[in-house]
Each structure stands twice: as structure tokens, then as C-alpha cells.
Design a protein around this motif. Sequence first.
Motif, mmCIF file in Angstrom:
data_model
loop_
_atom_site.group_PDB
_atom_site.id
_atom_site.type_symbol
_atom_site.label_atom_id
_atom_site.label_comp_id
_atom_site.label_asym_id
_atom_site.label_seq_id
_atom_site.Cartn_x
_atom_site.Cartn_y
_atom_site.Cartn_z
ATOM 1 N N GLY A 12 0.847 -1.296 0.043
ATOM 2 C CA GLY A 12 0.090 -0.046 0.027
ATOM 3 C C GLY A 12 0.749 1.343 -0.006
ATOM 4 N N ARG A 15 0.506 5.871 -1.573
ATOM 5 C CA ARG A 15 0.235 7.142 -0.833
ATOM 6 C C ARG A 15 0.412 6.927 0.451
ATOM 7 N NH1 ARG A 15 -6.308 6.755 -1.416
ATOM 8 N NH2 ARG A 15 -6.564 5.962 0.540
ATOM 9 N N ILE A 17 1.340 6.559 4.458
ATOM 10 C CA ILE A 17 2.511 6.426 5.160
ATOM 11 C C ILE A 17 3.361 5.396 4.763
ATOM 12 C CG2 ILE A 17 2.907 4.889 7.280
ATOM 13 C CD1 ILE A 17 0.486 6.217 8.614
ATOM 14 N N ASP A 63 -3.106 -7.501 -4.553
ATOM 15 C CA ASP A 63 -4.219 -7.460 -3.555
ATOM 16 C C ASP A 63 -3.731 -8.047 -2.479
ATOM 17 O OD1 ASP A 63 -6.400 -7.297 -1.672
ATOM 18 O OD2 ASP A 63 -7.683 -7.317 -3.264
ATOM 19 N N VAL A 64 -3.222 -7.403 -1.374
ATOM 20 C CA VAL A 64 -2.678 -8.041 -0.245
ATOM 21 C C VAL A 64 -3.632 -9.063 0.479
ATOM 22 C CG1 VAL A 64 -0.983 -6.600 0.378
ATOM 23 C CG2 VAL A 64 -3.204 -6.428 1.726
ATOM 24 N N ASN A 90 1.974 -2.478 5.452
ATOM 25 C CA ASN A 90 1.276 -1.269 5.784
ATOM 26 C C ASN A 90 -0.052 -1.100 5.337
ATOM 27 O OD1 ASN A 90 1.231 2.014 6.058
ATOM 28 N ND2 ASN A 90 0.895 1.567 3.593
ATOM 29 N N ILE A 140 2.492 -2.014 10.165
ATOM 30 C CA ILE A 140 1.720 -0.722 10.669
ATOM 31 C C ILE A 140 0.596 -1.094 11.198
ATOM 32 C CG2 ILE A 140 1.242 1.737 9.937
ATOM 33 C CD1 ILE A 140 4.181 0.784 9.457
ATOM 34 N N SER A 141 0.682 -0.787 12.658
ATOM 35 C CA SER A 141 -0.678 -1.067 13.441
ATOM 36 C C SER A 141 -1.372 0.097 13.585
ATOM 37 C CB SER A 141 -0.350 -1.942 14.689
ATOM 38 O OG SER A 141 -1.433 -2.003 15.230
ATOM 39 N N TYR A 155 -12.037 -2.430 12.689
ATOM 40 C CA TYR A 155 -10.659 -1.890 12.298
ATOM 41 C C TYR A 155 -10.135 -2.019 13.710
ATOM 42 C CZ TYR A 155 -7.112 1.640 11.573
ATOM 43 O OH TYR A 155 -5.728 2.426 11.382
ATOM 44 N N LYS A 159 -6.624 -4.455 14.219
ATOM 45 C CA LYS A 159 -5.292 -3.897 15.052
ATOM 46 C C LYS A 159 -4.882 -4.618 16.352
ATOM 47 C CE LYS A 159 -4.548 -1.085 11.582
ATOM 48 N NZ LYS A 159 -3.496 -1.194 10.512
ATOM 49 N N GLY A 186 -0.195 7.165 15.898
ATOM 50 C CA GLY A 186 -1.400 7.986 16.414
ATOM 51 C C GLY A 186 -2.200 8.489 15.261
ATOM 52 N N ILE A 188 -2.242 10.530 12.025
ATOM 53 C CA ILE A 188 -1.329 11.031 11.009
ATOM 54 C C ILE A 188 -2.503 11.435 9.918
ATOM 55 C CG2 ILE A 188 0.300 10.482 9.505
ATOM 56 C CD1 ILE A 188 1.125 10.118 12.464
ATOM 57 N N THR A 190 -3.607 11.696 6.439
ATOM 58 C CA THR A 190 -3.602 11.197 5.292
ATOM 59 C C THR A 190 -4.851 11.157 4.578
ATOM 60 O OG1 THR A 190 -4.012 8.783 5.826
ATOM 61 C CG2 THR A 190 -1.721 9.342 6.339
ATOM 62 N N ASN A 193 -8.132 9.673 6.735
ATOM 63 C CA ASN A 193 -8.954 10.469 7.495
ATOM 64 C C ASN A 193 -9.021 11.885 7.167
ATOM 65 O OD1 ASN A 193 -6.367 11.534 7.953
ATOM 66 N ND2 ASN A 193 -5.783 10.311 9.910
HETATM 67 P P1 NAD Z 1 -3.767 5.473 3.184
HETATM 68 O O1 NAD Z 1 -5.605 5.183 2.945
HETATM 69 O O2 NAD Z 1 -3.311 6.652 2.570
HETATM 70 O O3 NAD Z 1 -2.977 4.196 2.751
HETATM 71 C C1 NAD Z 1 -3.555 2.960 2.878
HETATM 72 C C2 NAD Z 1 -2.934 2.277 1.608
HETATM 73 O O4 NAD Z 1 -3.331 0.978 1.571
HETATM 74 C C3 NAD Z 1 -3.580 2.826 0.087
HETATM 75 O O5 NAD Z 1 -2.509 2.990 -0.686
HETATM 76 C C4 NAD Z 1 -4.407 1.799 -0.409
HETATM 77 O O6 NAD Z 1 -4.618 1.652 -1.521
HETATM 78 C C5 NAD Z 1 -3.666 0.388 0.233
HETATM 79 N N1 NAD Z 1 -4.521 -0.761 0.309
HETATM 80 C C6 NAD Z 1 -5.807 -0.843 0.686
HETATM 81 N N2 NAD Z 1 -6.177 -2.055 0.526
HETATM 82 C C7 NAD Z 1 -5.398 -2.763 -0.146
HETATM 83 C C8 NAD Z 1 -5.093 -4.285 -0.601
HETATM 84 N N3 NAD Z 1 -6.013 -5.030 -0.449
HETATM 85 N N4 NAD Z 1 -3.901 -4.468 -1.223
HETATM 86 C C9 NAD Z 1 -2.754 -3.547 -1.214
HETATM 87 N N5 NAD Z 1 -3.195 -2.294 -0.867
HETATM 88 C C10 NAD Z 1 -4.166 -1.979 -0.118
HETATM 89 O O7 NAD Z 1 -3.793 5.466 4.595
HETATM 90 P P2 NAD Z 1 -2.539 5.647 5.675
HETATM 91 O O8 NAD Z 1 -3.115 6.560 6.669
HETATM 92 O O9 NAD Z 1 -1.283 5.932 4.933
HETATM 93 O O10 NAD Z 1 -2.412 4.238 6.172
HETATM 94 C C11 NAD Z 1 -1.388 3.245 6.326
HETATM 95 C C12 NAD Z 1 -1.473 2.392 7.272
HETATM 96 O O11 NAD Z 1 -1.234 3.176 8.719
HETATM 97 C C13 NAD Z 1 -2.673 1.638 7.455
HETATM 98 O O12 NAD Z 1 -2.689 0.274 8.115
HETATM 99 C C14 NAD Z 1 -3.437 2.234 8.645
HETATM 100 O O13 NAD Z 1 -4.677 1.632 9.442
HETATM 101 C C15 NAD Z 1 -2.281 2.771 9.652
HETATM 102 N N6 NAD Z 1 -2.662 4.004 10.500
HETATM 103 C C16 NAD Z 1 -2.941 5.033 9.893
HETATM 104 C C17 NAD Z 1 -3.127 6.259 10.728
HETATM 105 C C18 NAD Z 1 -3.609 7.603 10.549
HETATM 106 O O14 NAD Z 1 -3.882 8.328 11.251
HETATM 107 N N7 NAD Z 1 -3.509 8.010 9.144
HETATM 108 C C19 NAD Z 1 -3.111 5.885 12.069
HETATM 109 C C20 NAD Z 1 -2.837 4.499 12.851
HETATM 110 C C21 NAD Z 1 -2.509 3.895 11.611
#
Ligand code: NAD
Length: 251
Positions: A12, A15, A17, A63-64, A90, A140-141, A155, A159, A186, A188, A190, A193
Motif C-alpha cells: 500500500g 500514498r 504512510i 491485492d494483499v 502497511n 503498521i498497526s 478496524y 489492529k 497515532g 497522522i 492522510t 482520515n
Molecule cells: P491510506 O489510505 O493513505 O493508505 C492505505 C494504503 O493501503 C493505500 O495506498 C491503499 O491503496 C492500500 N491498500 C488498501 N487495501 C489494499 C489491498 N487490499 N492491497 C494492497 N494495498 C491496499 O492511509 P494511511 O494513513 O497511509 O494508512 C497506512 C497504514 O497506517 C494503515 O494500515 C492504517 O491503518 C495505519 N494507520 C494510519 C493512521 C492515520 O492516522 N493515518 C493511524 C494509525 C494507523
Amino acid sequence: MRLQGKVAIVTGAGRGIGRAIAHGYGREGAAVVVNYSRSRESAENAAGAIRDAGGRAIAVQADVAHPGGHNALIEAAVKEFGGLDILVNNAGIEIHEPVLDANPETWERIIDVNLKGAYFLSVRAAAVMMGAGGGKIINISSVHDLEPLWNRAIYSISKGGLLMMVKSLALELAEYHICVNAISPGAILTDMNRSHLAQGDRRARLLEQIPLKRIGEAGDIVGAAVFLASSESDYVTGTTIYVDGGLLLHK
Ligand code: NAD
């Protein structure tokens, strides 16, 4: 460069994280498989930016949630870059659904990506890493592995499952010199959200709960991700680093 000569898969990573981690790894000398599920353009763009900076990277669709995707990622790493040293699980999805509206399809979608996908991709990756004398698996939890998130029970459960997955894999893979850890971010900012936080006074209310008084950026996760991928963390396994600006201190 702390990851010179290493090969990494970041799921993932088109984009958010994942993209920031992929770029960080590229800067530290790793060859990076930039995984995407749907948006080819952004993943090609992320891989191109790593190459433009002098690094090595390719974008690979998978697709993971499906084992076929796991094979495609591992094969790409081995074929293009000669092996696999680092896996970052991630990819993640979040769906808003009150507990009383629970829908089995929501359960399957979230668990298949966030937990089942991470587990089986880790197992496949570990088989390759074992043959090469070791490796690093980083998940990435979320702070919601400890604290439930309102309207996002599944969700949070996914986690929470990762927290135990990390410990279980770490225990059984230690003898093969494979370290398994997690980073729990915490808040972030993106695409996950952005629109939610733009509503009403949500952003201000969230800020009140963060002792460091700012919402994080994807780049805030990179330092921990590089540390856990590098030899600096060779004696660290089965643990979680919380990168949350102190958010959990208020919980
Ligand atoms: P994001 O939505 O920008 O990124 C998630 C990525 O995962 C996207 O690129 C999406 O296309 C990809 N994805 C989704 N389903 C997929 C699949 N089946 N196969 C391959 N790729 C897939 O959001 P993010 O904030 O960058 O999230 C990244 C990680 O960080 C996630 O695991 C999220 O739970 C975790 N996280 C984010 C936050 C936050 O505040 N943004 C906080 C805690 C944890």
C-alpha cells in the motif's frame, strides 16, 4: 546509508504512510517494491521519485487480501532485486460502521486486508528470509491496537489482532534471525482520515488529546520504520513502537 544492499517490500505504498516509508527506505539505500492495489499511477510516481533520487524501485500491483498477490510481490522482489530482507505490512483499510449495524462483509473486507493479509504475506516472506539468514518484518498497526475507536470496532479488532500476530511471529521466527515488530501511529493526516477530520470541530478536539499539540504527518513514521528495518534494531523483536505525539497518555 543504513539499508544499503537491502531489498524491501512496502504494501500500500502509493500514498500516505506507506509512500513515506518507501521513500525513506530508498534514501537509505534499499531497493523497494512499491505495492499498490488499484492506483497504478500514484505507485509508479512513488517508485519513479525513488529512482529519480538515485535509488532502485519498482511498482507492483497486488491485492494483499489474496494469496496470489503475495506470490506476485515476493516474486517481484526476488526476480528484480535478488532477494527479500524487509517486509512492511502497511496496507490497511478503515470502514465506519456502528457495532449495532455489524455486517459480515465489513468484517471480511477489513480483516482480510489488515490482519489475514499481513499474516500470510509475512509467512511467505519469512520463508524467503530464512533461506537468506534473516530479515525484518514491520507491521503498521495503530494506537487502536490498545484503545477502541468509536464506530470502527472491526478496524480496532484488526489492529488488536496485529499486536498478538507480531508477538506470535516474533516468537517462532527468532531462531531464523527474523525480527518482527510493529509501529503504531497515532493521528497522522492522510487520505484515510482527511475528510473525516475536516468535519466540524473534529480536528480541534483531536488536537486537545495530543500532548505534542500537532497532528502527525506520514514522514513522522519514517524514523521508526528505518530503525526497525536496519541492523540497529537487531536485538528488538516482538514489540511495538508507538509514534503518536503522546496521544495514548490521555487514554
Ligand atoms: P491510506 O489510505 O493513505 O493508505 C492505505 C494504503 O493501503 C493505500 O495506498 C491503499 O491503496 C492500500 N491498500 C488498501 N487495501 C489494499 C489491498 N487490499 N492491497 C494492497 N494495498 C491496499 O492511509 P494511511 O494513513 O497511509 O494508512 C497506512 C497504514 O497506517 C494503515 O494500515 C492504517 O491503518 C495505519 N494507520 C494510519 C493512521 C492515520 O492516522 N493515518 C493511524 C494509525 C494507523
